[in-house]
Design an enzyme around this catalytic site. Structure first.
Site, PDB file in Angstrom:
ATOM      1  N   SER A 565     -14.997  31.508 -34.661  1.00 18.38           N
ATOM      2  CA  SER A 565     -14.179  32.666 -34.996  1.00 18.38           C
ATOM      3  C   SER A 565     -14.958  33.561 -35.962  1.00 18.38           C
ATOM      4  CB  SER A 565     -12.839  32.208 -35.577  1.00 18.38           C
ATOM      5  OG  SER A 565     -11.909  33.257 -35.596  1.00 18.38           O
ATOM      6  N   HIS A 681      -7.472  29.958 -28.627  1.00 20.07           N
ATOM      7  CA  HIS A 681      -8.497  30.107 -29.667  1.00 20.07           C
ATOM      8  C   HIS A 681      -8.851  28.726 -30.208  1.00 20.07           C
ATOM      9  CE1 HIS A 681     -10.821  32.491 -32.451  1.00 20.07           C
ATOM     10  NE2 HIS A 681     -10.263  31.910 -33.493  1.00 20.07           N
TER      11      HIS A 681
END
Length: 707
Positions: A565, A681
């Protein structure tokens, strides 16, 4: 207080409720101010041409890595660890029982189940399945992933279940009855969307969603909150509050304490770190609270509204916790005063705030080591503080807490110390061990050190190092260096069975750097690396790498780095700016195109962290130099990276990883690329997917650093 209300869109990017977002299927048009970009077509979310490209590149990586003799044993070990039957079932106090969500090889998508507290503490509970996600998905022909439950206080019988298709952040919300174990016929059912949903009472919900097509902010989040009434059509919902399209989003919450008090709150997120807080006050109208924009409502305890301060509020210091009487907040929202509840010391930082029925629970870091505090209300708005008796020099966190009592679960873990679960009585300040995770790897001979490196500006940067006690100081030890460095997120020790088994047990060392941009030393540590000041975070990380090289712990030949991320952005910058330091780079679910970031997934919402390249010339100049996608140069000897993303990642989006790989290919630069088609994610939608992605990148690391 049911949940922490601080917006944290970073590693979890969890918002105030079960919030989610989506992204456009087709790419945004090119901006004439931007550098030429032949790979914008890869920003299409999942079109046929794009998915053909993904499948082709996945096949190449699978062929290269799955044929390696390390891969299959790594996969088998990872699957065994992730699906082990003797894991600690994470407990939640709910409806007088202990609930747990469990996944294993027989329940890939998981089951929601319950038992009694006594049975749970006894170690051999007779679990009763409440909801089977695998069976639900099979019956409905959907790839459902469980995203949590929000249950109506104080009875905790009716719950709002969030379901995601394939692991994306966007969810469908359905009402579920714990007594009957079924979805409520004719009950609340909120269609799939980017949304925040919370109970107002038994017959009303406060819902922020995309009410009409396109009615979302430029960040992709809802900005209109409406009241949905039981038995009435969704289209008849009544508007309660409306923000602006330029906001990050609007998020409703209803706070409860153990004494029956409630506070109806709507948070208007201006950017990632600044917000305006509104309450329905004593006159029944919506009022804005007179608090700074980096002060947030953290909960409700014993008739007091609790605030988290990420900036100073009058005489109340940044990084502290404060509280004010609910009656004052409701009667004078524009003019109440708060008193200090907890104030950090020089090396302390606030991690999280939660509560039991009568105690405020505060978890803190002291030089990046955990401590848990129980605060009791005292006369005159004061608090008395007790440090809970839990192990020292470990990462500590609170788990689920009772809303009708003062018991709370707490977790402790370290790099070589398996997770342990404790049952804490917050009122008596006692803690009893409940269960410990069996070791997943042989830690004999391993030591954990906390060291410091000096960054380029002289700042001391702490880092943890896990290594064999007899490690030779000749630069031969393979080291994997990890960091995050953004969004005021803390990087703390954790027990990873897969890293331990597949890396440490095989002679590797592991390092975790507490670089600026994180929250390990409070808001100032984060603010030091905001926007165009971000270079200090990249220098901090490189300085830790150089420190280990200079001490001959490792060498560039044996040093690999990993991050996801925002940490994936960190990896991209380290690779393009300091390629001589590393031989392996694992880039996971990353941000890499920092010019078009606002046009991809939820990128606009992070302009408070990175700046706005279309409005701020300084931000544009900085990222034109530092954006990894734009910093790649043909002919430079970069370490061959492993780039990982997921198609269902509707947070950072898979577009960054795809384009970075395509540009490397265009320049004739070697790389590995793998895109999981589910998982959101994260690493995967179930344990088999997670085992595969883990085995792939650890096989890559082994080939690069150990073979």
């Amino acid at each position: 207080m049911k949940k922490t209300l601080r917006i944290a869109l970073a590693t979890t990017l969890a918002l105030l409720s079960s919030t989610s977002m989506s992204f456009a299927a087709t790419p945004a048009p090119a901006d004439p101010r931007d550098p030429a970009d032949p790979w914008i077509w890869l920003e299409d979310a999942n079109g046929p041409r794009v998915m053909d490209w993904v499948k082709s590149h996945n096949a190449t990586t699978e062929q290269r890595l799955e044929s390696d003799p390390h891969y299959q044993p790594f996969y088998n070990d990872a699957l065994a660890i992730l699906g082990a039957k003797d894991r600690i079932p994470s407990p939640s106090f709910l409806n007088g029982q202990i609930y747990n969500f469990w996944q294993d090889e027989e329940h890939l998508r998981g089951i929601w189940r319950k038992t009694s507290l006594d049975e749970y503490r006894g170690g051999k509970p007779a679990w009763k399945t409440v909801l089977d996600i695998d069976a639900l998905g099979k019956a409905e022909g959907k790839s459902w992933v469980y995203k949590g439950a929000d249950c109506l206080e104080p009875e905790q019988r009716r719950c709002l279940i969030s379901l995601s298709n394939g692991g994306e952040d966007a969810v469908e919300v359905r009402e579920f009855d714990l007594a009957s174990g079924t979805f409520v016929e004719g009950g609340f059912h909120i269609p799939r969307a980017k949304q925040g949903v919370t109970w107002e009472d038994a017959d009303h919900l406060l819902v922020a969603t995309e009410w009409t097509p396109g009615e979302v902010t430029t960040s992709g989040y809802p900005y209109v909150v409406k009241r949905v009434t039981r038995g009435r059509p969704f289209t008849e919902a009544v508007e309660v509050f409306r923000g602006e399209k330029s906001d990050v989003g609007m998020f409703p919450a209803v706070l409860h304490d153990g004494e029956g008090h409630t506070l109806k709150l709507i948070t208007r997120a201006i950017d990632f770190f600044h917000q305006r807080s509104f309450v329905i006050a004593a006159d029944g109208k919506m009022h804005e609270l007179a608090i700074p924009q980096k002060v947030s409502v953290a909960g409700l305890v014993a008739g007091r509204v609790v605030f988290r301060l990420d900036e100073a509020w009058g005489d109340l210091p940044s990084g502290s916790v404060a509280a004010a009487p609910l009656t004052e907040v409701m009667q004078r929202p524009e003019g109440f005063s708060a008193k200090l509840a907890w104030n950090p010391g020089p090396r302390e930082a606030l991690e999280a705030v939660s509560a039991t029925k009568g105690r405020l629970l505060v978890s803190i870091l002291d030089n990046v080591n955990g401590r848990l505090l129980s605060l009791a209300p005292a006369a005159g708005g004061a608090w008395t503080t007790a440090t809970l008796p839990l192990p020292d020099k470990l990462a500590l966190r609170f788990g689920s807490a009772q809303t009708d009592g003062d018991r709370v679960f707490a977790w402790a873990e370290g790099f070589t110390t398996p997770s342990s679960l404790y049952l804490v009585d917050a009122a008596a300040a006692t803690a009893q061990p409940v269960q410990s995770l069996p070791p997943r790897f042989d830690s004999k001979g391993l030591v954990v050190e906390q060291r410091e490196a000096k960054s380029t500006d002289g700042t001391a940067i702490p880092y943890f190092l896990v290594h064999r006690k007899d490690m030779p100081l000749d630069g031969s030890t393979p080291v994997l260096l990890d960091a995050y460095g953004g969004f005021q997120v803390n990087s703390t020790p954790s027990y990873s069975g897969t890293i331990g088994k597949l890396w440490l047990e095989r002679g590797g060392a592991f390092a975790l750097a507490n670089i600026r941009g994180g929250g390990e030393f409070g808001p100032a540590w984060h603010e030091a690396a905001l926007k165009t000041k971000r270079q200090v975070a990249y220098d901090d990380f490189a300085s830790v790498a150089r420190d280990m090289i200079d001490r001959k712990i490792t060498s560039p030949r044996r040093l690999g780095i990993v991050g996801g991320s925002n940490g994936g952005l960190l990896m991209g910058v380290e690779m393009t700016e300091f390629p001589e330091l590393y031989s392996a780079v694992v880039i996971q679910v990353p941000l890499l195109d920092m010019i078009r970031i606002s046009k991809i997934a939820a990128g606009t919402s992070w302009q408070g962290e990175y700046g706005d390249v279309y409005a701020d010339p300084e931000a544009r100049a900085f990222w034109l130099k530092k954006s990894p996608y734009h910093a790649l140069r043909k002919g430079v000897k970069y370490p061959e990276p492993y780039i990982f993303t997921t198609t269902r990642d509707d947070r950072t989006g898979p577009q960054h990883a795809r384009k970075f790989a395509a540009r490397m290919e265009e320049m004739g630069l070697p790389y590995y690329f793998y895109e999981n088609t589910e998982g959101g994610h994260g690493s995967g939608a179930d344990i088999r997917q997670s085992a595969k992605t883990t085995a792939l990148w650890l096989t890559y690391l082994t080939r690069k650093l150990m073979d």
